[in-house]
Design a protein around this motif. Structure first.
Motif, mmCIF file in Angstrom:
data_model
loop_
_atom_site.group_PDB
_atom_site.id
_atom_site.type_symbol
_atom_site.label_atom_id
_atom_site.label_comp_id
_atom_site.label_asym_id
_atom_site.label_seq_id
_atom_site.Cartn_x
_atom_site.Cartn_y
_atom_site.Cartn_z
ATOM 1 N N VAL A 126 0.835 -1.208 0.000
ATOM 2 C CA VAL A 126 0.000 0.000 0.000
ATOM 3 C C VAL A 126 0.863 1.249 0.000
ATOM 4 N N LYS A 127 1.910 1.241 0.814
ATOM 5 C CA LYS A 127 2.805 2.401 0.880
ATOM 6 C C LYS A 127 3.517 2.607 -0.453
ATOM 7 N N PHE A 128 4.005 1.516 -1.046
ATOM 8 C CA PHE A 128 4.708 1.625 -2.318
ATOM 9 C C PHE A 128 3.773 2.101 -3.431
ATOM 10 N N ARG A 129 2.533 1.610 -3.406
ATOM 11 C CA ARG A 129 1.581 2.065 -4.425
ATOM 12 C C ARG A 129 1.267 3.547 -4.250
ATOM 13 N N GLY A 130 1.195 3.977 -2.988
ATOM 14 C CA GLY A 130 0.975 5.400 -2.753
ATOM 15 C C GLY A 130 2.142 6.238 -3.252
ATOM 16 N N LEU A 131 3.365 5.765 -2.981
ATOM 17 C CA LEU A 131 4.541 6.476 -3.481
ATOM 18 C C LEU A 131 4.566 6.477 -5.003
ATOM 19 N N SER A 132 4.192 5.357 -5.604
ATOM 20 C CA SER A 132 4.162 5.285 -7.064
ATOM 21 C C SER A 132 3.149 6.270 -7.634
#
Length: 214
Positions: A126-132
């Motif tokens: 979830v965090k990585f998708r938000g950063l992406s």
């Protein structure tokens, strides 16, 4: 058992390779298939090891099933699905192990590992998708700003060229005006010199005309 481990390793490499390819529309299906294969191998391994073995340490397939939870957490976007799949894996692990070796408190700790890894990997995803998403938005903003700057540079270049053309036209007008003034001045001076010369010398016999010219 060695053949089972080799098959699991090949299956994990295949699944990871398919999941990391660009455009993976069946990621959830692949993750679910990976869990099913890993859990099936776990049940087979439980039936293959001796009853006198230690199920917490001798079941070498257990780490593969735990690792499949990481894939589940990274692929599934909804936490409910992540917890559901990990719970099914826990149920299969507990049922097969208790049926074969009986209950042990260590099984509870091992079972918690499924949920913990699934949840942690889901949180990271979830965090990585938000950063992406943020990076993509920043990229689009940068592209829009660059396009605006390019348009502004084009307008500025057009304005400079137009100003240069206007200045050139104005300088040309000034030069033409100077030339006309010079011609007028030269003509004026020549006419006066001619009249002065004619009126001063005895080129005109008529005294009245000569006086008028003078």
């Amino acid at each position: 058992m060695a053949g089972l481990l080799v098959a699991l390793a090949a299956e994990n490499v295949t699944v990871v390779g398919m999941l990391t390819r660009p455009g993976r529309p069946r990621g959830c299906r692949l993750a679910a298939a990976d869990v099913c294969i890993a859990v099936t191998a776990l049940v087979v391994a439980v039936t293959l090891i001796k009853r006198t073995a230690n199920p917490e340490t001798d079941n070498v397939v257990y780490p593969y099933t735990v690792a499949s939870m990481i894939v589940v957490g990274l692929v599934f976007r909804r936490l409910g699905w992540v917890l559901t799949v990990s719970t099914l894996a826990v149920a299969a692990y507990m049922t097969a192990t208790v049926w074969r070796f009986g209950f042990s408190p260590v099984l509870v700790n091992n079972s918690m590992t499924y949920w913990v890894l699934a949840y942690v990997s889901w949180t990271l995803a979830v965090k990585f998708r938000g950063l992406s998403t943020d990076l993509e938005q920043a990229r689009r903003t940068a592209i829009a700003q660059e396009a605006e700057l390019a348009s502004e540079r084009e307008r500025s270049r057009y304005a400079r060229e137009l100003h240069a053309l206007r200045m050139a036209a104005a300088l040309k007008d000034v030069e033409q005006e100077r030339e006309r003034a010079r011609l007028s001045r030269d003509l004026h001076d020549r006419v006066l010199q001619t009249l002065e010369f004619v009126g001063r010398d005895a080129l005109i016999s008529d005294a009245g005309v000569r006086d008028h010219v003078a």
